[in-house]
Design an enzyme around this catalytic site. Structure first.
Site, PDB file in Angstrom:
ATOM      1  N   HIS A   1      -9.790  -5.118  10.935  1.00 45.21           N
ATOM      2  CA  HIS A   1     -10.439  -4.879   9.652  1.00 45.21           C
ATOM      3  C   HIS A   1     -11.817  -4.239   9.826  1.00 45.21           C
ATOM      4  CE1 HIS A   1      -7.516  -8.101   8.856  1.00 45.21           C
ATOM      5  NE2 HIS A   1      -7.429  -7.588   7.648  1.00 45.21           N
TER       6      HIS A   1
ATOM      7  N   GLU B   1       0.820  -1.217   0.000  1.00 42.14           N
ATOM      8  CA  GLU B   1       0.000   0.000   0.000  1.00 42.14           C
ATOM      9  C   GLU B   1       0.852   1.265   0.000  1.00 42.14           C
ATOM     10  OE1 GLU B   1      -2.728  -3.177   1.030  1.00 42.14           O
ATOM     11  OE2 GLU B   1      -0.761  -2.637   1.835  1.00 42.14           O
TER      12      GLU B   1
END
Length: 368
Positions: free
Chosen positions: A160, A91
């Site tokens: 998450h 990322e």
């Protein structure tokens, strides 16, 4: 080997979320008057890529795999390798490349498989994308979109399940969008791609397979929704409910229940976190004299806290007949067990009880 394991775990994670709810359905199954959220995002990107050859999409598995949630389905076949680019699981790396491309004049759409993974790239989002236009005295624009699923999903535990609306809404230089419906997604994503500023576009994992009615106007290739303008989803006179993303649905359902009891709720869909359309909220409060904010994120320093503060500092404060109430997620990391998870997130009954409390009907709550 380690990177392959991470890749497999992330893919299985996405498949589990989508497959467990049966949301990986064939696109365009419904009539032209309805559209899935997934299709709305897909069509918005496709049309903007056709409209402007500087627009391109990059992220993990967005190309041949059609995206972890099938939001980019068909875009690679239509636009090719140079405009729909699969990236490694880095990322920080691909977000940095996207920011550099934007500085060079391109218009990247940088997809995070979930915004939880944007934490790996937050230096680029904040220190590079958000601040460059200001620090360069307007000489270096950064026209780009960071997009992907945000907030709690189901059964994926603490790492998450965060909502990043307040995180990124805190930072000057960014625009932050949190859509609810298919029409929101189409109009706001097209506006975000065209915007000269970096935009953080927060989708919701559990909404991709939800279908909404769309107007003929919203199906136009020229349709956009101004960033920074809220929408009154339901008119009311007794109390104002303000939410963004999935919790807007909670507010609408609660309003429906309360209407049968003679309580008319005005429901406001923020759509944009930064800039925040506080004027629409203030006008509603001055009509209803009561305010409840609803969000799935944590309570500390949240979106509801900011709205409460701005209302307190505005002329609308004098119209309040009760304190502002915030309905939020629990102030804990998300548990894995379903029974705990269900009690960590706000639900319709939480909204109903809060409305009764604000309207001084709490004596009836005990009998519910």
């Amino acid at each position: 080997m380690a990177s392959r394991c991470v890749a497999m775990s992330r893919t299985r994670f996405a498949k589990l979320l989508v497959g467990s709810r049966g949301n990986m359905v064939k696109l365009s199954q419904r009539s032209a008057s309805e559209m899935y959220v997934r299709d709305a995002l897909n069509s918005a990107m496709n049309e903007e890529m056709k409209r402007d050859d500087k627009v391109f999409l990059m992220g993990e598995e967005v190309a041949q795999y059609d995206g972890a949630y099938k939001v980019s389905r068909g875009l690679w076949r239509e636009h090719g390798d140079k405009r729909v680019i699969d990236t490694p699981i880095t990322e920080s790396g691909f977000a940095g490349i996207a920011v550099g491309a934007a500085m060079a004049g391109l218009k990247p759409i940088c997809e995070f498989m979930t915004f939880n993974f944007s934490m790996q790239a937050i230096d680029h989002v904040i220190n590079s994308a958000a601040k460059t236009l200001y620090m360069s005295g307007g000489a270096v624009p950064v026209s780009m979109v960071f997009r992907g699923p945000n907030g709690s999903a189901a059964g994926v535990a603490a790492q998450h399940s965060q909502c990043f609306a307040a995180w990124y809404g805190h930072c000057p230089g960014l625009k932050v969008v949190s859509p609810f419906s298919s029409e929101d997604c189409r109009g706001l994503l097209k506006a975000a791609i065209r915007d000269p500023n970096p935009v953080v576009f927060l989708e919701n994992e559990l909404m991709y397979g939800v279908s909404f009615p769309v107007s003929d106007e919203a199906l136009s290739e020229d349709f956009t929704i101004p960033i920074g303008k809220a929408k009154v989803e339901r008119e009311g006179k007794h109390i104002t409910l303000v939410a963004h993303s999935k919790p807007v649905g909670l507010c609408l359902e609660a309003a429906e229940q309360l209407a049968s009891q003679g309580i008319e709720c005005e429901v406001i869909n923020l759509r944009s976190i930064r800039p925040l359309d506080i004027e629409t909220v203030q006008n509603s409060v001055m009509k209803t004299n009561h305010l409840i904010t609803v969000e799935s994120g944590w309570p500390m320093f949240g979106v509801g806290a900011e709205i409460s503060a701005q209302v307190m500092e505005s002329p609308a404060f004098d119209y309040l007949d009760a304190p502002v109430i915030r309905v939020t997620g629990a102030d804990i990391p998300m548990p894995y067990a379903k029974v705990l998870e269900d009690n960590t997130l706000p639900n319709v009954n939480d909204v109903v009880i809060s409305v009764r409390k604000s309207l001084h009907l709490s004596d009836k709550v005990a009998s519910m």
